[in-house]
Design a protein around this motif. Sequence first.
Motif, PDB file in Angstrom:
ATOM      1  N   ASN A 322       0.808  -1.217   0.000  1.00  8.59           N
ATOM      2  CA  ASN A 322       0.000   0.000   0.000  1.00  8.59           C
ATOM      3  C   ASN A 322       0.844   1.271   0.000  1.00  8.59           C
ATOM      4  O   ASN A 322       0.309   2.371   0.046  1.00  8.59           O
ATOM      5  CB  ASN A 322      -0.939  -0.006   1.210  1.00  8.59           C
ATOM      6  N   GLY A 323       2.152   1.111  -0.047  1.00  9.57           N
ATOM      7  CA  GLY A 323       3.046   2.270  -0.165  1.00  9.57           C
ATOM      8  C   GLY A 323       2.989   3.197   1.028  1.00  9.57           C
ATOM      9  O   GLY A 323       3.103   4.410   0.886  1.00  9.57           O
ATOM     10  N   CYS A 324       2.815   2.649   2.206  1.00  8.98           N
ATOM     11  CA  CYS A 324       2.684   3.543   3.356  1.00  8.98           C
ATOM     12  C   CYS A 324       3.987   3.682   4.121  1.00  8.98           C
ATOM     13  O   CYS A 324       4.972   2.993   3.864  1.00  8.98           O
ATOM     14  CB  CYS A 324       1.518   3.118   4.245  1.00  8.98           C
ATOM     15  N   THR A 325       3.993   4.596   5.067  1.00  9.47           N
ATOM     16  CA  THR A 325       5.157   4.853   5.912  1.00  9.47           C
ATOM     17  C   THR A 325       4.923   4.205   7.266  1.00  9.47           C
ATOM     18  O   THR A 325       3.877   4.424   7.887  1.00  9.47           O
ATOM     19  CB  THR A 325       5.342   6.374   6.088  1.00  9.47           C
ATOM     20  N   SER A 326       5.910   3.417   7.700  1.00 16.17           N
ATOM     21  CA  SER A 326       5.771   2.704   8.971  1.00 16.17           C
ATOM     22  C   SER A 326       6.903   3.064   9.914  1.00 16.17           C
ATOM     23  O   SER A 326       7.930   3.599   9.499  1.00 16.17           O
ATOM     24  CB  SER A 326       5.859   1.189   8.751  1.00 16.17           C
ATOM     25  N   VAL A 327       6.716   2.681  11.169  1.00 14.03           N
ATOM     26  CA  VAL A 327       7.791   2.743  12.153  1.00 14.03           C
ATOM     27  C   VAL A 327       8.252   1.309  12.380  1.00 14.03           C
ATOM     28  O   VAL A 327       7.440   0.378  12.371  1.00 14.03           O
ATOM     29  CB  VAL A 327       7.290   3.347  13.483  1.00 14.03           C
ATOM     30  N   MET A 328       9.551   1.131  12.549  1.00 11.55           N
ATOM     31  CA  MET A 328      10.075  -0.189  12.892  1.00 11.55           C
ATOM     32  C   MET A 328      11.032   0.009  14.061  1.00 11.55           C
ATOM     33  O   MET A 328      11.960   0.811  13.979  1.00 11.55           O
ATOM     34  CB  MET A 328      10.825  -0.760  11.699  1.00 11.55           C
ATOM     35  N   TYR A 329      10.765  -0.714  15.146  1.00  6.72           N
ATOM     36  CA  TYR A 329      11.598  -0.537  16.339  1.00  6.72           C
ATOM     37  C   TYR A 329      12.342  -1.818  16.653  1.00  6.72           C
ATOM     38  O   TYR A 329      11.758  -2.896  16.703  1.00  6.72           O
ATOM     39  CB  TYR A 329      10.717  -0.108  17.530  1.00  6.72           C
ATOM     40  N   GLU A 330      13.630  -1.665  16.854  1.00  5.85           N
ATOM     41  CA  GLU A 330      14.469  -2.842  17.090  1.00  5.85           C
ATOM     42  C   GLU A 330      14.269  -3.446  18.478  1.00  5.85           C
ATOM     43  O   GLU A 330      14.406  -4.652  18.665  1.00  5.85           O
ATOM     44  CB  GLU A 330      15.948  -2.429  16.940  1.00  5.85           C
ATOM     45  N   GLY A 331      13.928  -2.600  19.439  1.00 10.54           N
ATOM     46  CA  GLY A 331      14.082  -3.028  20.832  1.00 10.54           C
ATOM     47  C   GLY A 331      12.834  -3.565  21.502  1.00 10.54           C
ATOM     48  O   GLY A 331      11.769  -3.720  20.908  1.00 10.54           O
ATOM     49  N   ALA A 332      12.989  -3.806  22.790  1.00 14.05           N
ATOM     50  CA  ALA A 332      11.897  -4.298  23.621  1.00 14.05           C
ATOM     51  C   ALA A 332      11.050  -3.111  24.070  1.00 14.05           C
ATOM     52  O   ALA A 332      11.532  -1.982  24.122  1.00 14.05           O
ATOM     53  CB  ALA A 332      12.478  -5.013  24.837  1.00 14.05           C
ATOM     54  N   PRO A 333       9.780  -3.368  24.422  1.00 15.71           N
ATOM     55  CA  PRO A 333       8.894  -2.261  24.819  1.00 15.71           C
ATOM     56  C   PRO A 333       9.338  -1.542  26.097  1.00 15.71           C
ATOM     57  O   PRO A 333       8.887  -0.437  26.363  1.00 15.71           O
ATOM     58  CB  PRO A 333       7.534  -2.929  25.032  1.00 15.71           C
ATOM     59  N   ASP A 334      10.238  -2.165  26.867  1.00 16.17           N
ATOM     60  CA  ASP A 334      10.668  -1.517  28.120  1.00 16.17           C
ATOM     61  C   ASP A 334      12.137  -1.110  28.079  1.00 16.17           C
ATOM     62  O   ASP A 334      12.771  -0.946  29.110  1.00 16.17           O
ATOM     63  CB  ASP A 334      10.410  -2.441  29.311  1.00 16.17           C
ATOM     64  N   TYR A 335      12.674  -0.983  26.884  1.00 15.63           N
ATOM     65  CA  TYR A 335      14.067  -0.572  26.790  1.00 15.63           C
ATOM     66  C   TYR A 335      14.223   0.555  25.792  1.00 15.63           C
ATOM     67  O   TYR A 335      13.656   0.464  24.715  1.00 15.63           O
ATOM     68  CB  TYR A 335      14.954  -1.753  26.353  1.00 15.63           C
ATOM     69  N   PRO A 336      14.941   1.602  26.042  1.00 16.83           N
ATOM     70  CA  PRO A 336      15.678   1.915  27.275  1.00 16.83           C
ATOM     71  C   PRO A 336      14.790   2.334  28.440  1.00 16.83           C
ATOM     72  O   PRO A 336      15.271   2.454  29.553  1.00 16.83           O
ATOM     73  CB  PRO A 336      16.598   3.062  26.854  1.00 16.83           C
ATOM     74  N   HIS A 337      13.486   2.546  28.194  1.00 15.19           N
ATOM     75  CA  HIS A 337      12.596   2.845  29.322  1.00 15.19           C
ATOM     76  C   HIS A 337      11.181   2.418  28.943  1.00 15.19           C
ATOM     77  O   HIS A 337      10.891   2.167  27.762  1.00 15.19           O
ATOM     78  CB  HIS A 337      12.646   4.338  29.676  1.00 15.19           C
ATOM     79  N   LYS A 338      10.318   2.360  29.943  1.00 13.54           N
ATOM     80  CA  LYS A 338       8.990   1.782  29.720  1.00 13.54           C
ATOM     81  C   LYS A 338       8.037   2.693  28.953  1.00 13.54           C
ATOM     82  O   LYS A 338       6.916   2.304  28.642  1.00 13.54           O
ATOM     83  CB  LYS A 338       8.367   1.376  31.063  1.00 13.54           C
ATOM     84  N   GLY A 339       8.508   3.891  28.629  1.00 10.50           N
ATOM     85  CA  GLY A 339       7.647   4.779  27.834  1.00 10.50           C
ATOM     86  C   GLY A 339       8.114   4.890  26.395  1.00 10.50           C
ATOM     87  O   GLY A 339       7.606   5.716  25.631  1.00 10.50           O
ATOM     88  N   ILE A 340       9.042   4.006  26.002  1.00 11.76           N
ATOM     89  CA  ILE A 340       9.672   4.181  24.680  1.00 11.76           C
ATOM     90  C   ILE A 340       8.661   4.132  23.527  1.00 11.76           C
ATOM     91  O   ILE A 340       8.750   4.902  22.576  1.00 11.76           O
ATOM     92  CB  ILE A 340      10.825   3.155  24.457  1.00 11.76           C
ATOM     93  N   TRP A 341       7.657   3.245  23.619  1.00  9.59           N
ATOM     94  CA  TRP A 341       6.684   3.169  22.516  1.00  9.59           C
ATOM     95  C   TRP A 341       5.992   4.503  22.306  1.00  9.59           C
ATOM     96  O   TRP A 341       5.795   4.955  21.186  1.00  9.59           O
ATOM     97  CB  TRP A 341       5.628   2.095  22.814  1.00  9.59           C
TER      98      TRP A 341
END
Length: 651
Positions: A322-341
């Motif tokens: 669909n030719g859209c723009t996404s985010v891709m995150y390498e890490g865990a949801p709690d690293y480097p902190h629990k608010g990273i998402w």
Amino acid sequence: MADTTHSSLEEELAQLQEIATFDPPQEFAAKARVTTHEQPADPVAFWAEQARELEWIREPTRALDDSNPPFFTWFADGTLNASANCLDRHVAAGRGDRVAFHWHGEEGESREITYAWLLEQTQRAANALKALGVRKGDVVGIYLPMIPEVVVAMLACARIGAPHNVVFGGFSAESVRERMEFSEAKLLITADGARRKGKAAAVKATVDEVMPDLPCLVVRHVDNGAPMASKDAWWEEALQQAEAECPPEELDAEHPLFILYTSGSTAKPKGILHTTGGFLTQVGWTHKNVFDLRPDEDVYWCSADVGWVTGHSYIVYGPLLNGCTSVMYEGAPDYPHKGIWWELCARYGVTIFYTAPTAIRACIKWGADLVAEHDLSKLRLLGSVGEPINPKAWLWYWKVVGGGRCPIVDTWWQTETGAIMITTLPGAQHAKPGSAGTPLPGIDAAVLDDAGSEVEHGTQGLLALRKPWPSMLRTLYKEQERFVETYFSKWDDRTYLVGDASRRDADDGYFWVIGRIDDVINVSGHRMSTAEIESAIVSHPKVAEAAVIGQADEDTGQAIAAFVTLEGDLEGTGDLETEIREHVAQRIGKLARPKRMIWADDLPKTRSGKIMRRLLRDIAEGRALGDVTTLRDPTVMAQLEDKIKEAQAET
Ligand code: WTA
């Protein structure tokens, strides 16, 4: 923000619990892509129409061929290439500079991955694979962390018609070996190492330990001096040396696109085979319409890992088609902190966010304040996948993350279905916390009894799919009989047995998916086979026998509990428990480690020797025991009950 203080938030959530249905917010519905939900009179014609969204090299002249059930084909005389549909056509249309992925690394690095870059890299990688001897039809393994190269690797395989077999990075090298052997993979694309919460773990070296002969194409990610042999090549060098152009291979619609191993009732994982034209048609359609996608404006983020089907369909193929723009995150949801998402949602202006209930439950624990610190005002749609979402988590997601203005789509589907099957179209249908919704247009789902009749609404039964759909699995790789037996032998050869229990509401026919009916458990949205874990535990030299069950768990949905009988008169100790857990991590992966281990002198078995897991579930969850008269030795249960009570008293 005042309204997220604990007491007022809790009061508000309690009030929300009174609301049974949530209509699409007006502002959302006014602009939505789809505003009515209708079942097409002719589903096959409906899908044929949707297939026109793809760029075909040769247009198919017919859609479904159902002359040889349960082996259905779609668009069989059409030809196309998946990578060309995901990349070339966007670049040709002048969208080469569009960001496909805002990639964010664990340590805060960022890379802007454009469609043009992906196309260039994919062509080089495709040529590199050819230079390493990979031919059309050869299976290529992929075992990579969440880095842009994983997308390039998948699309490079698709470009030359080599089905990819991606293994989730959290699985052990031993699991990779098994999957490479089952699929007779020619080559493995992997990395020197992977980062996890500030540490780097060796990957290539562990792969070598169990697969010394398999040629590897290795991405340098952590620069840890990975061992390389003459059979191996570095990704970067191989791509540099490769020709820049690689025209997409013209492939039949039914050419295999990928194999993805998933857990079944036995210890041996099932190789789900997906093909090209039908898969892309349904994944493209669902991604656009379920997520109400506006590719020119939206920033979409699916927080899954590419190693699961959610990553295949809704990180890679759907969004890129669909030719859209996404985010891709390498890490865990709690690293480097629990608010990273939430920090990343604010930073990249995420508008559509798709995650799993288990992650939402973790966020609830970490507190609403971590969400409130970030500006999430761009969010307009939320999605959930992987397991039933409990109404409490749904409401929290709706209120705290979505600010009460974003519809939630609870999407039910499976590795086997390839694409979303039951959900709500967010601008057209109301949502009910905890219920996935209704079958999407073109999908025929029903709740049946053992004889194959529809049960009355309100009654629990077996979820079934009664008509073929384009993105359905075509077979189990190299296990045709198991395919028929597992999915198409319960009723007839056209009715697919899902493996989930379900019930429907009387008023609107909404589906509630209750859980698995087989020995598959769902831990944090990850599908695991109890038999596979048992077999890993039993392979420990001190273990005589093991029975694994899924136990209800507040955080992970289900948790793994193992009843273990030791060899001879060995005593169960804390050290041995650690040893066995470590052993399971080696055999399968850390995600398969039992949360609880219960030493048992004996296990409840029928006279024919079958372990009665139902009884184990009953005692583990503190329920009254069901019928024990069929047991070979009914006293076993009393002993186990005492053990559990002792264990509970200690904690
Ligand atoms: C469960 C993941 C309830 C279900 C895409 C299914 C769900 C299995 C939902 C497939 C949902 C997935 N509500 N249950 N929205 N989504 N499931 O193959 O038991 O990893 O059969 O595919 O997850 O898991 P799989």
